[in-house]
Design a protein around this motif. Structure first.
Motif, PDB file in Angstrom:
ATOM      1  N   ALA A  32       0.827  -1.209   0.000  1.00 17.31           N
ATOM      2  CA  ALA A  32       0.000   0.000   0.000  1.00 17.31           C
ATOM      3  C   ALA A  32       0.860   1.257   0.000  1.00 17.31           C
ATOM      4  O   ALA A  32       0.500   2.266  -0.609  1.00 17.31           O
ATOM      5  CB  ALA A  32      -0.931   0.000   1.201  1.00 17.31           C
ATOM      6  N   VAL A  33       2.016   1.210   0.708  1.00 17.99           N
ATOM      7  CA  VAL A  33       2.883   2.394   0.778  1.00 17.99           C
ATOM      8  C   VAL A  33       4.005   2.337  -0.249  1.00 17.99           C
ATOM      9  O   VAL A  33       4.628   3.358  -0.546  1.00 17.99           O
ATOM     10  CB  VAL A  33       3.488   2.556   2.199  1.00 17.99           C
ATOM     11  CG1 VAL A  33       2.385   2.775   3.217  1.00 17.99           C
ATOM     12  CG2 VAL A  33       4.333   1.348   2.579  1.00 17.99           C
ATOM     13  N   ALA A  34       4.284   1.153  -0.787  1.00 23.15           N
ATOM     14  CA  ALA A  34       5.354   1.006  -1.788  1.00 23.15           C
ATOM     15  C   ALA A  34       4.875   0.043  -2.874  1.00 23.15           C
ATOM     16  O   ALA A  34       5.318  -1.114  -2.947  1.00 23.15           O
ATOM     17  CB  ALA A  34       6.635   0.498  -1.145  1.00 23.15           C
ATOM     18  N   PRO A  35       3.949   0.488  -3.715  1.00 28.16           N
ATOM     19  CA  PRO A  35       3.371  -0.414  -4.719  1.00 28.16           C
ATOM     20  C   PRO A  35       4.381  -0.953  -5.721  1.00 28.16           C
ATOM     21  O   PRO A  35       4.125  -1.973  -6.372  1.00 28.16           O
ATOM     22  CB  PRO A  35       2.315   0.462  -5.407  1.00 28.16           C
ATOM     23  CG  PRO A  35       2.698   1.866  -5.095  1.00 28.16           C
ATOM     24  CD  PRO A  35       3.361   1.829  -3.758  1.00 28.16           C
ATOM     25  N   GLU A  36       5.528  -0.282  -5.817  1.00 28.07           N
ATOM     26  CA  GLU A  36       6.549  -0.757  -6.756  1.00 28.07           C
ATOM     27  C   GLU A  36       7.320  -1.957  -6.228  1.00 28.07           C
ATOM     28  O   GLU A  36       8.072  -2.603  -6.963  1.00 28.07           O
ATOM     29  CB  GLU A  36       7.525   0.384  -7.087  1.00 28.07           C
ATOM     30  CG  GLU A  36       8.481   0.767  -5.966  1.00 28.07           C
ATOM     31  CD  GLU A  36       7.866   1.672  -4.895  1.00 28.07           C
ATOM     32  OE1 GLU A  36       8.603   2.111  -4.000  1.00 28.07           O
ATOM     33  OE2 GLU A  36       6.640   1.940  -4.977  1.00 28.07           O
ATOM     34  N   VAL A  37       7.156  -2.263  -4.919  1.00 32.43           N
ATOM     35  CA  VAL A  37       7.859  -3.382  -4.309  1.00 32.43           C
ATOM     36  C   VAL A  37       6.976  -4.627  -4.348  1.00 32.43           C
ATOM     37  O   VAL A  37       5.842  -4.614  -3.876  1.00 32.43           O
ATOM     38  CB  VAL A  37       8.255  -3.070  -2.847  1.00 32.43           C
ATOM     39  CG1 VAL A  37       8.932  -4.280  -2.215  1.00 32.43           C
ATOM     40  CG2 VAL A  37       9.168  -1.853  -2.786  1.00 32.43           C
ATOM     41  N   LYS A  38       7.508  -5.692  -4.899  1.00 29.98           N
ATOM     42  CA  LYS A  38       6.792  -6.956  -4.942  1.00 29.98           C
ATOM     43  C   LYS A  38       7.154  -7.782  -3.711  1.00 29.98           C
ATOM     44  O   LYS A  38       8.320  -8.106  -3.483  1.00 29.98           O
ATOM     45  CB  LYS A  38       7.159  -7.729  -6.210  1.00 29.98           C
ATOM     46  CG  LYS A  38       6.413  -9.066  -6.345  1.00 29.98           C
ATOM     47  CD  LYS A  38       6.840  -9.800  -7.604  1.00 29.98           C
ATOM     48  CE  LYS A  38       6.095 -11.133  -7.728  1.00 29.98           C
ATOM     49  NZ  LYS A  38       6.516 -11.878  -8.934  1.00 29.98           N
ATOM     50  N   VAL A  39       6.143  -8.095  -2.897  1.00 36.95           N
ATOM     51  CA  VAL A  39       6.356  -8.878  -1.676  1.00 36.95           C
ATOM     52  C   VAL A  39       5.812 -10.286  -1.901  1.00 36.95           C
ATOM     53  O   VAL A  39       4.624 -10.460  -2.172  1.00 36.95           O
ATOM     54  CB  VAL A  39       5.669  -8.230  -0.454  1.00 36.95           C
ATOM     55  CG1 VAL A  39       5.939  -9.061   0.809  1.00 36.95           C
ATOM     56  CG2 VAL A  39       6.140  -6.795  -0.253  1.00 36.95           C
ATOM     57  N   THR A  40       6.678 -11.272  -1.787  1.00 37.94           N
ATOM     58  CA  THR A  40       6.256 -12.665  -1.934  1.00 37.94           C
ATOM     59  C   THR A  40       6.399 -13.394  -0.603  1.00 37.94           C
ATOM     60  O   THR A  40       7.248 -13.056   0.224  1.00 37.94           O
ATOM     61  CB  THR A  40       7.100 -13.391  -3.001  1.00 37.94           C
ATOM     62  OG1 THR A  40       8.483 -13.344  -2.619  1.00 37.94           O
ATOM     63  CG2 THR A  40       6.933 -12.730  -4.354  1.00 37.94           C
ATOM     64  N   LEU A  41       5.554 -14.389  -0.404  1.00 42.11           N
ATOM     65  CA  LEU A  41       5.558 -15.176   0.835  1.00 42.11           C
ATOM     66  C   LEU A  41       6.242 -16.513   0.593  1.00 42.11           C
ATOM     67  O   LEU A  41       5.955 -17.200  -0.393  1.00 42.11           O
ATOM     68  CB  LEU A  41       4.139 -15.415   1.338  1.00 42.11           C
ATOM     69  CG  LEU A  41       3.270 -14.186   1.616  1.00 42.11           C
ATOM     70  CD1 LEU A  41       1.938 -14.609   2.200  1.00 42.11           C
ATOM     71  CD2 LEU A  41       3.971 -13.233   2.549  1.00 42.11           C
ATOM     72  N   THR A  42       7.123 -16.879   1.521  1.00 44.97           N
ATOM     73  CA  THR A  42       7.739 -18.204   1.504  1.00 44.97           C
ATOM     74  C   THR A  42       7.301 -18.952   2.756  1.00 44.97           C
ATOM     75  O   THR A  42       7.580 -18.514   3.883  1.00 44.97           O
ATOM     76  CB  THR A  42       9.276 -18.104   1.467  1.00 44.97           C
ATOM     77  OG1 THR A  42       9.685 -17.535   0.219  1.00 44.97           O
ATOM     78  CG2 THR A  42       9.912 -19.483   1.614  1.00 44.97           C
ATOM     79  N   ARG A  43       6.604 -20.054   2.563  1.00 42.36           N
ATOM     80  CA  ARG A  43       6.120 -20.850   3.694  1.00 42.36           C
ATOM     81  C   ARG A  43       7.252 -21.759   4.179  1.00 42.36           C
ATOM     82  O   ARG A  43       7.838 -22.502   3.383  1.00 42.36           O
ATOM     83  CB  ARG A  43       4.903 -21.666   3.288  1.00 42.36           C
ATOM     84  CG  ARG A  43       3.685 -20.810   2.943  1.00 42.36           C
ATOM     85  CD  ARG A  43       2.614 -21.638   2.252  1.00 42.36           C
ATOM     86  NE  ARG A  43       1.395 -20.892   2.038  1.00 42.36           N
ATOM     87  CZ  ARG A  43       1.201 -20.019   1.066  1.00 42.36           C
ATOM     88  NH1 ARG A  43       2.189 -19.786   0.202  1.00 42.36           N
ATOM     89  NH2 ARG A  43       0.053 -19.389   0.927  1.00 42.36           N
ATOM     90  N   ILE A  44       7.518 -21.710   5.486  1.00 46.00           N
ATOM     91  CA  ILE A  44       8.616 -22.484   6.074  1.00 46.00           C
ATOM     92  C   ILE A  44       8.053 -23.395   7.159  1.00 46.00           C
ATOM     93  O   ILE A  44       7.323 -22.942   8.049  1.00 46.00           O
ATOM     94  CB  ILE A  44       9.683 -21.543   6.672  1.00 46.00           C
ATOM     95  CG1 ILE A  44      10.294 -20.682   5.558  1.00 46.00           C
ATOM     96  CG2 ILE A  44      10.770 -22.344   7.398  1.00 46.00           C
ATOM     97  CD1 ILE A  44      11.248 -19.611   6.074  1.00 46.00           C
ATOM     98  N   GLN A  45       8.389 -24.669   7.077  1.00 43.35           N
ATOM     99  CA  GLN A  45       7.941 -25.636   8.087  1.00 43.35           C
ATOM    100  C   GLN A  45       8.921 -25.625   9.249  1.00 43.35           C
ATOM    101  O   GLN A  45      10.120 -25.844   9.077  1.00 43.35           O
ATOM    102  CB  GLN A  45       7.841 -27.035   7.492  1.00 43.35           C
ATOM    103  CG  GLN A  45       7.142 -28.035   8.410  1.00 43.35           C
ATOM    104  CD  GLN A  45       6.984 -29.394   7.761  1.00 43.35           C
ATOM    105  OE1 GLN A  45       7.866 -29.845   7.037  1.00 43.35           O
ATOM    106  NE2 GLN A  45       5.868 -30.048   8.022  1.00 43.35           N
ATOM    107  N   THR A  46       8.426 -25.359  10.456  1.00 40.11           N
ATOM    108  CA  THR A  46       9.271 -25.305  11.647  1.00 40.11           C
ATOM    109  C   THR A  46       9.242 -26.635  12.390  1.00 40.11           C
ATOM    110  O   THR A  46       8.437 -27.522  12.077  1.00 40.11           O
ATOM    111  CB  THR A  46       8.796 -24.188  12.589  1.00 40.11           C
ATOM    112  OG1 THR A  46       7.494 -24.527  13.102  1.00 40.11           O
ATOM    113  CG2 THR A  46       8.715 -22.841  11.870  1.00 40.11           C
ATOM    114  N   SER A  47      10.098 -26.759  13.391  1.00 42.69           N
ATOM    115  CA  SER A  47      10.133 -27.989  14.193  1.00 42.69           C
ATOM    116  C   SER A  47       8.789 -28.256  14.838  1.00 42.69           C
ATOM    117  O   SER A  47       8.320 -29.396  14.903  1.00 42.69           O
ATOM    118  CB  SER A  47      11.217 -27.873  15.272  1.00 42.69           C
ATOM    119  OG  SER A  47      12.488 -27.730  14.699  1.00 42.69           O
TER     120      SER A  47
END
Length: 284
Positions: free
Chosen positions: A34-49
């Motif tokens: 919303a504040v930096a539309p030029e930045v692409k934010v991707t999610l990486t799902r990480i499995q924890t212990s």
């Protein structure tokens, strides 16, 4: 003169794959964009212990950072740029003015009054494995203080307590004071009013507690300030007592109500119970 760096156009956000973690991460993702539309934010799902261990109750695993270590490792290796954690998953530090009574690894600073092998330090928690351990008392005596801890039961029907201003010898419920901790809903028999969670045992009954489900952490705050004792569990005040109102009980079979200081301790009674984030602030 430093070489200017180009603005970031991508960010990789590390997250657990749980529903709550994803909701929080997606909200953060939307705020950044919303504040930096030029930045692409991707999610990486990480499995924890904590996500991987599905065949053992969490109450038996314990552990600080059980749901965060792999995500923090990904941060260190550069696999992800940012991470969003739930506060419930993060190891806690004492609030300002408080001192930790437990180092997270050993029972240094504590002494059992019963069988020593009932007590252990496991995964960042003080563990009472069952009955026969008496009390686990602090090495130091305390008079006026605010005491905090979290506790959880391994299974239904658990019973324990926090001893206050107790001497080294004698039953803390009478020679000192005991704040009752019990599985109110799962206890197999009928409880007297003074046996419910938060009560000063056999002295002042508590208001109904809002216990968390078995295996989840309950938070307790106990304030002893002169003759006033206050108990709060899960943000609900259960008692606000004036010990001077119980002079008859003190004279009859509760001499501990007259004490100005003593040891603090956890009770061993039946099923496994874990304690963590054990903190104290001494009051003037």
């Amino acid at each position: 003169m430093p070489t200017p760096t180009a603005p970031r156009t991508t960010l990789v956000l590390g997250t657990r794959a749980s529903k709550l973690a994803l909701q929080q991460s997606e909200w953060f993702q939307s705020q950044v964009q919303a504040v930096a539309p030029e930045v692409k934010v991707t999610l990486t799902r990480i499995q924890t212990s904590g996500d991987k261990i599905v065949d053992v109750p969490l109450a038996k695993i314990g552990g600080k950072g059980l749901f965060v270590k792999e995500i923090e490792d990904a941060l260190l290796t550069g696999e992800v740029d940012l991470a969003v954690h739930s506060s419930k998953d993060m190891p806690a530090a004492p609030p300002e003015g408080f001192t930790s009574l437990f180092d997270g690894k050993t029972l240094t600073g504590w002494k059992p009054t019963g069988k020593a092998d009932v007590w252990s330090a496991e995964g960042g928690a003080i563990v009472c494995k069952g009955g026969g351990g008496g009390y686990l008392l602090t090495d130091k005596e305390y008079g006026n203080f605010e005491f905090r801890c979290e506790y959880r039961w391994e299974k239904k029907g658990g019973n324990s307590g926090v001893g206050l201003r107790t001497p080294e010898k004698g039953d803390p419920a009478y020679a000192g004071m005991e704040i009752q901790l019990i599985d109110d809903e799962g206890w197999p028999g009928k409880l007297a009013d003074y046996q419910h969670t938060g009560s000063i045992y056999d002295v002042q009954p508590a208001k109904p507690a809002k216990n968390k489900p078995i295996g989840e952490w309950n938070a307790v705050k106990i304030v002893c300030d002169g003759r006033k004792v206050t108990v709060i569990q899960n943000d609900v005040q259960l008692i606000s007592a004036n010990l001077d109102d119980y002079k008859a009980k003190a004279d009859k079979n509760h001499p501990g109500l007259k004490r100005e200081k003593g040891f603090i301790g956890f009770q061993s009674y039946n099923v496994r119970v874990d304690f963590r984030n054990v903190w104290i602030k001494e009051l003037k």
